[in-house]
Design a protein around this motif. Structure first.
Motif, short mmCIF file in Angstrom:
data_model
loop_
_atom_site.label_atom_id
_atom_site.label_comp_id
_atom_site.label_asym_id
_atom_site.label_seq_id
_atom_site.Cartn_x
_atom_site.Cartn_y
_atom_site.Cartn_z
N PHE A 4 10.06 62.77 56.04
CA PHE A 4 9.53 62.14 54.82
C PHE A 4 9.69 60.49 54.75
O PHE A 4 10.68 59.95 55.04
N GLY A 5 8.90 59.83 54.10
CA GLY A 5 9.01 58.59 53.46
C GLY A 5 9.85 58.41 52.33
O GLY A 5 10.18 59.60 51.76
N PRO A 6 10.10 57.47 51.94
CA PRO A 6 10.79 57.16 50.63
C PRO A 6 10.10 57.27 49.49
O PRO A 6 10.76 57.47 48.25
N TYR B 279 14.27 75.54 54.02
CA TYR B 279 14.83 74.15 54.19
C TYR B 279 15.79 73.77 53.11
O TYR B 279 15.49 74.07 51.90
N TYR C 53 17.07 70.05 51.81
CA TYR C 53 16.74 68.76 52.11
C TYR C 53 17.83 67.93 50.98
O TYR C 53 18.22 68.41 49.86
N GLN D 233 18.27 64.06 48.88
CA GLN D 233 17.81 62.73 48.45
C GLN D 233 18.40 62.02 47.90
O GLN D 233 19.22 62.41 46.73
N GLY E 174 16.22 56.72 45.37
CA GLY E 174 15.09 55.93 46.04
C GLY E 174 15.05 55.99 47.27
O GLY E 174 14.42 54.98 48.09
N LYS E 175 15.51 56.99 48.02
CA LYS E 175 15.54 57.29 49.54
C LYS E 175 14.40 58.27 49.85
O LYS E 175 14.16 59.02 49.01
N SER E 176 14.31 58.40 51.33
CA SER E 176 13.76 59.54 51.74
C SER E 176 14.34 60.72 51.64
O SER E 176 15.50 60.98 51.19
N LEU E 177 13.32 61.81 51.41
CA LEU E 177 14.13 63.36 51.69
C LEU E 177 14.33 63.59 53.01
O LEU E 177 13.62 63.45 54.15
N SER F 88 16.38 65.64 55.95
CA SER F 88 16.43 67.00 56.25
C SER F 88 17.75 67.62 56.70
O SER F 88 18.39 66.77 57.42
N PHE G 290 17.41 69.86 47.60
CA PHE G 290 16.03 70.44 47.30
C PHE G 290 16.16 71.58 48.44
O PHE G 290 16.67 71.50 49.53
N TRP H 177 8.50 73.72 46.96
CA TRP H 177 9.79 73.35 46.61
C TRP H 177 10.39 73.90 45.50
O TRP H 177 9.78 74.26 44.41
N GLY I 259 15.19 71.17 42.51
CA GLY I 259 16.32 70.27 42.99
C GLY I 259 17.59 70.46 42.38
O GLY I 259 17.63 70.79 40.94
#
Lengths: 113, 112
Positions: free
Chosen positions: A104-106, B33, B35, B37, B40-43, B45, B88, B102, B105
């Protein structure tokens, strides 16, 4: 190796305007996904590209949303005209193989006022 | 329709304590899965669980899967502040084009 990048990180626009989000997947990843998280709701799938073809666009909310992936590299997601309910965080992910791990991207945080 | 429910949605815990986050899903899925987070950052894994009884551990986090109960747990052992994040769970299914479905969260805050 560079990860998935998204631009812009934040966008604030007025209702009725147009916004284009961009996603650059990991190099060599044929599969590209768009997801969206509206505040207070779960992350939802929007669509899936395999190279430049739309494999599954069942999650696209309506025809105000247009996704493209010309050349099978980066993808854009255009919202025109934007509505208040379009506000949320738009995530892009890529995977090498269909069904492979998605990176994933941010995200791009879109606020429509 | 495949749905995923997580609980709790918010969790405030003290450092050093143990806790479990639960993830239920409504119909048969292929993979589950977890995840993480950070704001402000990516998810990121954490774990992919494929089969009934699967257990995976990384540091203070351990995930397990019970496909018969359609339940996965994410257990946190002796929490530290660095684990503060949103977690998540998500599932996919080959017949559903592998798109991720999903949960809402779980926002975890670990306090000193």
């Amino acid at each position: 190796e560079a990860g998935v990048t998204q631009f812009p990180s934040h966008s604030v626009i007025e209702k009725g305007q147009t916004v284009t989000l961009r996603c650059d997947p990991i190099s060599g990843h044929d599969n590209l996904y768009w997801y969206r998280r509206v505040m207070g709701k779960e992350i939802k799938f929007l669509l899936h590209f395999v190279k430049e073809s739309k494999q599954d666009e069942s999650g696209m909310p309506n025809n105000r949303f247009l996704a493209e992936r010309t050349g099978g590299t980066y993808s854009t997601l255009k919202v025109q005209p934007a509505e208040l309910e379009d506000s949320g965080v738009y995530f892009c992910a890529s995977s090498q193989a269909q069904g492979g791990e998605q990176y994933f991207g941010p995200g791009t945080r879109l606020t429509v006022t | 329709e495949l749905k995923v429910e997580q609980n709790p949605l918010f969790l405030s815990m003290q450092e050093g304590k143990n806790y479990t986050i639960y993830c239920n899903y409504s119909t048969t899925s292929d993979r589950l899965y977890w995840y993480r987070q950070d704001p402000g950052k990516s998810l990121e894994s954490l774990f992919v669980l494929l089969s009934n009884g699967a257990v995976k551990q990384e540091g203070r986090l351990m995930a397990s899967l019970d496909t018969k109960a359609r339940l996965s747990t994410l257990h946190i052992t002796a929490a530290v502040h660095d684990l503060s994040a949103t977690y998540f769970c998500a599932v996919d299914r080959a017949g559903n084009n592998r798109k991720l479905i999903w949960g809402l969260g779980t926002s975890l805050a670990v306090n000193p």
